[in-house]
Design an enzyme around this catalytic site. Structure first.
Site, PDB file in Angstrom:
ATOM      1  N   ARG A 173      -4.967 -14.475   3.159  1.00  0.00           N
ATOM      2  CA  ARG A 173      -4.257 -15.682   3.270  1.00  0.00           C
ATOM      3  C   ARG A 173      -4.542 -16.449   4.715  1.00  0.00           C
ATOM      4  NH1 ARG A 173       1.306 -13.765   0.235  1.00  0.00           N
ATOM      5  NH2 ARG A 173       0.620 -13.922  -1.774  1.00  0.00           N
ATOM      6  N   LYS A 232       4.835  -3.972 -17.972  1.00  0.00           N
ATOM      7  CA  LYS A 232       5.942  -4.069 -18.797  1.00  0.00           C
ATOM      8  C   LYS A 232       5.904  -5.620 -19.547  1.00  0.00           C
ATOM      9  CE  LYS A 232       9.323  -1.225 -16.963  1.00  0.00           C
ATOM     10  NZ  LYS A 232      10.658  -1.045 -16.270  1.00  0.00           N
ATOM     11  N   GLY A 261      -0.967  -9.985  -7.801  1.00  0.00           N
ATOM     12  CA  GLY A 261      -1.334  -9.152  -6.720  1.00  0.00           C
ATOM     13  C   GLY A 261      -1.993  -7.954  -7.279  1.00  0.00           C
ATOM     14  N   GLY A 268       4.205 -14.609  -7.774  1.00  0.00           N
ATOM     15  CA  GLY A 268       5.249 -15.088  -8.406  1.00  0.00           C
ATOM     16  C   GLY A 268       4.716 -16.617  -9.066  1.00  0.00           C
TER      17      GLY A 268
HETATM   18  P1  AMP Z   1       2.089  -5.500 -13.522  1.00  0.00           P
HETATM   19  O1  AMP Z   1       2.628  -5.386 -12.062  1.00  0.00           O
HETATM   20  O2  AMP Z   1       3.152  -5.761 -14.582  1.00  0.00           O
HETATM   21  O3  AMP Z   1       0.852  -6.229 -13.800  1.00  0.00           O
HETATM   22  O4  AMP Z   1       1.827  -3.789 -13.971  1.00  0.00           O
HETATM   23  C1  AMP Z   1       0.818  -3.296 -13.142  1.00  0.00           C
HETATM   24  C2  AMP Z   1       0.847  -1.828 -13.128  1.00  0.00           C
HETATM   25  O5  AMP Z   1       0.710  -1.531 -14.716  1.00  0.00           O
HETATM   26  C3  AMP Z   1      -0.358  -0.977 -12.787  1.00  0.00           C
HETATM   27  O6  AMP Z   1       0.341  -0.388 -11.561  1.00  0.00           O
HETATM   28  C4  AMP Z   1      -0.987  -0.188 -13.577  1.00  0.00           C
HETATM   29  O7  AMP Z   1      -0.990   1.309 -13.324  1.00  0.00           O
HETATM   30  C5  AMP Z   1       0.333  -0.181 -14.840  1.00  0.00           C
HETATM   31  N1  AMP Z   1      -0.282   0.166 -16.107  1.00  0.00           N
HETATM   32  C6  AMP Z   1      -1.065  -0.402 -16.937  1.00  0.00           C
HETATM   33  N2  AMP Z   1      -1.564   0.260 -17.961  1.00  0.00           N
HETATM   34  C7  AMP Z   1      -0.311   1.067 -18.162  1.00  0.00           C
HETATM   35  C8  AMP Z   1      -0.465   2.234 -18.840  1.00  0.00           C
HETATM   36  N3  AMP Z   1      -0.880   2.098 -20.381  1.00  0.00           N
HETATM   37  N4  AMP Z   1       0.867   2.995 -18.676  1.00  0.00           N
HETATM   38  C9  AMP Z   1       1.331   3.177 -17.464  1.00  0.00           C
HETATM   39  N5  AMP Z   1       1.066   2.216 -16.674  1.00  0.00           N
HETATM   40  C10 AMP Z   1       0.241   1.061 -16.753  1.00  0.00           C
END
Ligand code: AMP
Length: 403
Positions: free
Chosen positions: A43, A204, A361, A384
């Site tokens: 950055r 999620k 990120g 964000g």
């Molecule tokens: P996000 O911040 O929502 O983009 O989520 C990223 C995180 O999702 C990473 O730390 C991954 O390890 C986790 N992740 C991705 N796929 C899975 C999965 N099948 N089960 C559990 N965690 C996951």
């Protein structure tokens, strides 16, 4: 004409004082001797071209930013002083740090310093007025400047004094990094070459509901991976065993699938998966069909057949937008799908077949892990702000710079 006011639109810069909003909220580590240092200066490097262009044009530059979350209090550990030397390193210019962001001291320091030095102001969030977008604080910031230049896309989803307030007062423009970012995003989702594919992964569904809802109306292929794919599979009646899954969102997931079908957005969910009984590196695992996940197993990655199918479809696409990993990429071998898809996207980009834009990120970390990031058309380090852009929201710090 530029869709956004850019530096050239400000007119002559000679003798003008320019306030540059940067995002210097960079990660800091501590070395063996207890010295703090910047662990990733991406950055800081990104704002150097803007600063150098302004100085070359004859302007005196002051840089402002937030750092951490002091919430209106002066917290010495969150001082921006630590960034003075790194800013000097990337620009090759002397950097004068001032422990204030407003007031007469700013003017006096600007007057006293060499024309081509950079004034680094103290953490904006030491003032409550920053996050509150207080007009008085915005006026105090603007008082010491003739022009305002924003080069902080990652802060532009927040209507703060230093992103919107000051832009309401001073002639304002997008800096070079922001201008480049906005053009890339426009190319990816505003008026993209079709077909367009979006990859949405990560943990999620709940954190990316608005992203999914917006994307099905804008893209031709929506590739869902990561933990959130489990929620969709469960919603379709698949037993996902002990996988990360938001069962309470089954209805929402089904309505997203139904809406996508209705408007002709093809949804890609894994048909084979990589399952393991433990969430740890090198855990014993197996590739299996989505229908065969056992009660004590977790889906930790998209399976190889599904990823090959996705890559085949991606070869027909002209634009790709990516946020979120396909699996638990931090722990091997559950990085397989993310790495394979990232490498394929990078190759298609390099050969000129694909425009690829990724952000967030974890996504940047995942693409770096795959050694694919450098070959993407554009990588946004914004978290964000990138998500809100994918949600189709108007970003106040961008709207205010429209020509
Ligand atoms: P996000 O911040 O929502 O983009 O989520 C990223 C995180 O999702 C990473 O730390 C991954 O390890 C986790 N992740 C991705 N796929 C899975 C999965 N099948 N089960 C559990 N965690 C996951």
């Amino acid at each position: 004409m530029a869709r956004f006011k850019n530096i050239d639109s400000l007119g002559a810069l000679t003798g003008k004082r320019v306030l540059v909003r940067a995002d210097l909220n960079v990660p800091i580590g501590t070395d063996e001797e207890g010295q703090k240092y910047v662990t990733d200066d991406t950055r800081i490097r990104s704002i150097a071209p803007t600063i150098l262009k302004l100085i070359k044009g004859g302007a005196k530059v002051m840089v402002c930013s937030h750092f951490g979350r002091p919430k209106g209090d002066v917290i010495p550990e969150m001082s921006l002083e630590i960034l003075a030397q790194p800013l000097s390193n990337v620009t090759g210019k002397a950097v004068v740090f001032l422990n204030e962001a407003t007031g007469d001291g700013v003017k006096e320091t600007l007057d006293a310093m060499e024309d081509d030095a950079i004034l680094l102001l103290e953490n904006l969030r030491f003032h409550e007025g920053e996050e509150a977008n207080d007009p008085d604080f915005a006026a105090a910031l603007a008082a010491n400047a003739d022009f305002f230049v924003s080069d902080a896309f990652s802060c532009s989803h927040r209507a703060h004094a230093s992103t919107v307030g000051v832009a309401n007062i001073l002639p304002s423009a997008a800096g070079l990094a922001l201008e480049k970012e906005l053009l890339a995003l426009e190319e990816a989702l505003g008026s993209p070459l079709r077909p367009v594919a979006a990859v949405v992964g990560g943990a999620k569904v709940s954190s990316k509901l608005d992203v999914l809802t917006n994307l099905i109306t804008r893209v031709d292929h929506l590739i869902i991976g990561g933990g959130m794919a489990n929620t969709f599979l469960a919603a379709e009646g698949i037993d996902v065993g002990s996988s990360l899954c938001e069962h309470d969102l089954a209805g929402t997931a089904r309505s997203i699938l139904a809406k996508a079908k209705e408007i002709g957005c093809k949804i890609h969910l894994p048909s084979d998966v990589v399952a393991a009984k433990e969430f740890k590196a090198h855990a014993e695992n197996r590739v299996t069909s989505k229908e065969d996940v056992q009660k004590d197993e977790m889906i930790l990655d998209v399976g190889p057949a599904s990823i090959d199918g996705i890559i085949t479809d991606l070869k027909d696409c002209k634009t790709l937008i990516w946020n979120g990993p396909m699996g638990a990429f931090e722990i091997e071998p559950f990085d397989m799908a993310t790495v394979k898809l990232a490498k394929a996207a990078a190759e298609l980009t390099t050969s000129g077949q694909l425009i690829s834009v990724a952000g967030g990120g974890d996504t940047v970390a995942a693409l770096n892990h795959a050694k694919a990031a450098d070959n993407f058309t554009h990588i946004s380090t914004a978290g964000g702000a990138f998500l809100e852009w994918m949600e189709g929201k108007k970003l106040p710090g961008v709207e205010i710079l429209k020509a």
